[in-house]
Design a protein around this motif. Structure first.
Motif, PDB file in Angstrom:
ATOM      1  N   PRO A   1     -14.329  10.348   7.300  1.00  0.00           N
ATOM      2  CA  PRO A   1     -13.071  10.070   6.610  1.00  0.00           C
ATOM      3  C   PRO A   1     -11.982  11.055   7.014  1.00  0.00           C
ATOM      4  O   PRO A   1     -12.283  12.155   7.502  1.00  0.00           O
ATOM      5  CB  PRO A   1     -13.428  10.283   5.136  1.00  0.00           C
TER       6      PRO A   1
ATOM      7  N   SER B   1       0.822  -1.218   0.000  1.00  0.00           N
ATOM      8  CA  SER B   1       0.000   0.000   0.000  1.00  0.00           C
ATOM      9  C   SER B   1       0.853   1.264   0.000  1.00  0.00           C
ATOM     10  O   SER B   1       0.325   2.366  -0.028  1.00  0.00           O
ATOM     11  CB  SER B   1      -0.938   0.019   1.220  1.00  0.00           C
TER      12      SER B   1
ATOM     13  N   GLU C   1      -7.379  -5.162  -1.128  1.00  0.00           N
ATOM     14  CA  GLU C   1      -7.428  -4.235  -2.243  1.00  0.00           C
ATOM     15  C   GLU C   1      -8.136  -4.952  -3.394  1.00  0.00           C
ATOM     16  O   GLU C   1      -7.995  -6.162  -3.547  1.00  0.00           O
ATOM     17  CB  GLU C   1      -5.985  -3.904  -2.646  1.00  0.00           C
TER      18      GLU C   1
ATOM     19  N   CYS D   1     -15.759   3.026  -3.790  1.00  0.00           N
ATOM     20  CA  CYS D   1     -14.845   2.467  -4.792  1.00  0.00           C
ATOM     21  C   CYS D   1     -15.591   2.234  -6.106  1.00  0.00           C
ATOM     22  O   CYS D   1     -16.764   1.862  -6.121  1.00  0.00           O
ATOM     23  CB  CYS D   1     -14.274   1.155  -4.268  1.00  0.00           C
TER      24      CYS D   1
ATOM     25  N   GLY E   1      -6.233   2.920  -4.081  1.00  0.00           N
ATOM     26  CA  GLY E   1      -5.416   3.652  -3.110  1.00  0.00           C
ATOM     27  C   GLY E   1      -5.825   3.332  -1.689  1.00  0.00           C
ATOM     28  O   GLY E   1      -5.666   4.148  -0.780  1.00  0.00           O
ATOM     29  N   GLY E   2      -6.372   2.162  -1.507  1.00  0.00           N
ATOM     30  CA  GLY E   2      -6.796   1.738  -0.174  1.00  0.00           C
ATOM     31  C   GLY E   2      -7.320   0.317  -0.223  1.00  0.00           C
ATOM     32  O   GLY E   2      -7.268  -0.328  -1.270  1.00  0.00           O
TER      33      GLY E   2
ATOM     34  N   LYS F   1      -8.139   4.290   3.660  1.00  0.00           N
ATOM     35  CA  LYS F   1      -7.250   4.999   2.749  1.00  0.00           C
ATOM     36  C   LYS F   1      -5.782   4.622   2.999  1.00  0.00           C
ATOM     37  O   LYS F   1      -5.313   4.669   4.141  1.00  0.00           O
ATOM     38  CB  LYS F   1      -7.441   6.500   2.966  1.00  0.00           C
ATOM     39  N   GLY F   2      -5.095   4.243   1.918  1.00  0.00           N
ATOM     40  CA  GLY F   2      -3.668   3.932   2.042  1.00  0.00           C
ATOM     41  C   GLY F   2      -3.373   2.647   2.823  1.00  0.00           C
ATOM     42  O   GLY F   2      -2.249   2.423   3.240  1.00  0.00           O
TER      43      GLY F   2
ATOM     44  N   GLU G   1     -14.233   8.510  -0.625  1.00  0.00           N
ATOM     45  CA  GLU G   1     -14.990   8.124  -1.818  1.00  0.00           C
ATOM     46  C   GLU G   1     -15.349   6.646  -1.791  1.00  0.00           C
ATOM     47  O   GLU G   1     -14.557   5.825  -1.350  1.00  0.00           O
ATOM     48  CB  GLU G   1     -14.129   8.380  -3.063  1.00  0.00           C
TER      49      GLU G   1
ATOM     50  N   TRP H   1     -10.718   6.053   7.423  1.00  0.00           N
ATOM     51  CA  TRP H   1     -11.714   5.812   6.377  1.00  0.00           C
ATOM     52  C   TRP H   1     -11.425   6.690   5.164  1.00  0.00           C
ATOM     53  O   TRP H   1     -11.016   7.837   5.314  1.00  0.00           O
ATOM     54  CB  TRP H   1     -13.128   6.107   6.877  1.00  0.00           C
ATOM     55  N   ALA H   2     -11.660   6.138   3.970  1.00  0.00           N
ATOM     56  CA  ALA H   2     -11.529   6.931   2.743  1.00  0.00           C
ATOM     57  C   ALA H   2     -12.845   7.672   2.495  1.00  0.00           C
ATOM     58  O   ALA H   2     -13.906   7.237   2.959  1.00  0.00           O
ATOM     59  CB  ALA H   2     -11.221   6.013   1.571  1.00  0.00           C
TER      60      ALA H   2
END
Ligand SMILES: [Zn+2]
Length: 447
Positions: free
Chosen positions: A289, A227, A258, A323, A264-265, A333-334, A321, A318-319
Motif C-alpha cells: 500500500p 472521490s 465505492e 474495508c 475513502g477509496g 485509496k482515494g 486497511e 493500494w489502501a
C-alpha cells in the motif's frame, strides 16, 4: 437475497488466497482464448516469446506484454471492418457497437457480444448492490443514451437487480429535474460535473432546492470527482444524498466501486478483474500500500475484444486497511487519483489537475466551475486559474479574502503560484458529459 449486503456473497467474501487462485486460473483461460482467437494479440505474444504454457505463476503474468490504447486505434479499420484483428469472435456474433469518448484522441471502437453485454450488466450489479440499490428503488438516469457506454450498463443492472428504471434520455436538464420531482425518484447516476450542474439549474433557474427532492443516493462515474473529498461534499450537500464513486472504461469494463461504508477509496472487483499497479519509472509491480503507479488491468471474462494487461494510464495505489463492509476485494485509496498522461510539468513542478479541483471546491464562496490555462509568457510559464464567485460573496472585500485563501491553499497543495481571476456567477463554460477544465496552450511541452 434482498437481505444480503453482497450481490454475490460467495465471491465478495472469498478469502484472499482463494481470490488469487481464482484470478490466476481465469487469467490463464483468457490468455489462452486471446492467443487462440486474436491475430493481433497472437503476433504481440509471439514477438515477445511468450505462450499460454509459459504462464505458471503470477510472476509469469508480468512478462505478458501490455496493450496500449494507441495499438487498438491502429488496428481499427482492418478486417473484420470496423474493429480490426483483435476481434475473437465471428463478426455476426457482435451485437453492440460502442466507442470511447475520444478525450485522449481518436475514439476506439468496441464490439461486444450478447454474452459480453450480460457480463457488463453483472459488473454493474455488484456496483449498485454495494451502493445500497435495492428492488424498491426508483432510479432516474439523466444520460443521453448514445454510442458511449457511459450509463447503459448501469441502466440494465438496475433492472437486473429489480429496481424500477426511468430513462432520462433526451430530456433537457429542467425536464429531468421535474421528472425526478414528479415520480419521487430515489437514486440517479451521472458525471460529478453534470450532477453539480443539475443542482445549480434547479436552484438558480427553477427555484427548486435539490436537497428537498427524494434522491437519496447518486452513483458517479466518468470523472474522479466523487472521490475528491471536497467535490463529494458539495454533491452530497446539494442533493442531501449519499454519493458514491465508480470507475470503468469502454475497453475495460466496470472494474471498481465505492461501497456504502464510503471507506475513502474504491473496491477493485477482483473476482472479475486482475489489477496490477506498475511503478512508472522502474516498471516494477507494486504490491504494497501507499505507493502510486499506473494500472495494468485484465478483464478476466470479456471475450469479443479482450482486455489483457491493458495499460490504462490510471494512477492508483493500494489502501492499507481492509474495508469494514467485509468484502475481501482490495481497495484503492482515494479512487483513481489521476491519469499518467494528465500529470504534467509546469515551472519544473509535477502537477496533477485533480489537486486544483480539490482546492477550488474546498473554498467557501466559490461556485463549482473553474478553468485552468497553462501558457507561455515570453520565456516563462504561467498558470491562469479562473473561478466563479457565488452570488452572496460578490463584494470586493469578500473576493479579496477568497482569492487570498485560494492562493495559500494552492501553494500548499501544489507548490505553484497561479494568476487567479475571480469571475461572476455562471460565466464559465458548463459541460454535459466530461468536463475539459485544464487547457495546456504551451508550444513546446516539457513532460
Ligand atoms: Zn467496502
Amino acid at each position: 437475497m434482498a437481505d444480503s449486503i453482497y450481490w454475490n456473497p460467495v465471491l465478495e467474501t472469498l478469502p484472499r488466497e482463494k481470490v488469487r487462485k481464482l484470478q490466476f486460473k481465469k487469467f490463464r483461460k483468457i490468455f489462452q482464448w486471446t492467443y487462440d482467437h486474436s491475430k493481433f494479440h497472437r503476433k504481440l505474444y509471439d514477438d515477445a516469446g511468450i505462450a499460454p504454457q509459459d504462464i505458471r505463476s503470477f510472476e509469469d503474468i508480468r512478462r505478458v506484454p501490455t496493450v496500449e490504447k494507441s495499438m487498438m486505434r491502429d488496428i481499427q479499420g482492418k478486417d473484420p471492418f470496423p474493429y480490426g484483428d483483435a476481434l475473437c469472435v465471428p463478426l455476426e456474433e457482435v451485437t453492440i457497437f460502442r466507442q470511447t469518448s475520444g478525450t485522449t484522441g481518436q475514439p476506439v471502437y468496441q464490439p461486444d457480444t450478447w454474452q459480453d453485454w450480460e457480463w457488463w450488466t453483472e459488473c454493474w450489479s455488484y456496483i449498485l448492490w454495494a451502493q445500497g440499490y435495492r428492488p424498491r428503488d426508483r432510479v432516474f438516469i439523466p444520460f443521453g443514451y448514445n454510442i458511449f457506454v457511459a450509463f447503459w450498463a448501469g441502466h440494465y443492472a438496475a433492472e437486473k437487480i429489480g429496481c424500477e428504471v426511468i430513462p432520462g434520455g433526451v430530456l433537457d436538464t429542467k425536464a429531468r429535474i421535474l421528472k425526478i420531482q414528479e415520480l419521487q425518484a430515489t437514486a440517479m447516476m451521472g458525471t460529478p460535473t453534470y450532477i453539480l450542474g443539475m443542482a445549480e439549474t434547479a436552484r438558480m433557474k427553477m427555484d427548486i432546492d435539490p436537497s428537498q427532492l427524494t434522491i437519496n443516493k447518486i452513483t458517479c462515474a466518468g470523472e474522479c470527482g466523487a472521490s475528491i473529498p471536497s467535490t463529494k461534499k458539495r454533491l452530497e450537500d446539494a442533493w442531501n444524498a449519499k454519493v458514491f464513486d465508480h470507475a470503468g472504461a469502454t475497453e475495460i469494463g466496470a472494474w471498481s466501486f465505492e461501497c456504502t461504508e464510503q471507506p475513502g477509496g474504491m473496491h477493485v472487483n477482483e473476482a472479475l478483474f486482475l489489477v496490477e499497479i506498475e511503478d512508472v519509472e522502474t516498471g516494477e509491480i507494486i504490491e504494497e500500500p501507499g505507493r502510486r503507479g499506473k494500472m495494468i488491468i485484465t478483464a478476466l471474462d470479456r471475450q469479443a475484444q479482450p482486455c489483457v494487461r491493458f495499460d490504462s494510464k490510471d494512477v492508483i495505489e493500494w489502501a492499507a486497511e481492509p474495508c469494514a463492509c467485509g468484502r475481501t476485494a482490495r481497495l484503492i485509496k482515494g479512487g483513481v487519483v489521476g491519469r499518467a498522461d494528465d500529470i504534467t510539468k509546469v515551472k519544473g513542478v509535477l502537477l496533477a489537475p485533480s489537486a486544483i479541483e480539490e482546492v477550488v471546491r474546498s473554498v467557501d464562496g466559490l461556485g463549482d466551475e473553474y478553468e485552468v490555462i497553462v501558457d507561455n509568457v515570453g520565456d516563462a510559464e504561467r498558470i491562469q486559474l479562473k473561478v466563479e464567485v457565488l452570488d452572496e460573496a460578490q463584494d470586493q472585500d469578500q473576493c479579496r479574502l477568497i482569492e487570498a485563501e485560494l492562493s495559500d491553499q494552492l501553494r500548499l497543495k501544489t507548490n505553484l503560484r497561479y494568476d487567479i481571476e475571480i469571475c461572476g456567477c455562471e460565466t464559465l463554460p458548463r459541460y454535459e458529459v466530461k468536463a475539459k477544465r485544464f487547457k495546456d496552450l504551451r508550444q513546446s511541452k516539457e513532460k
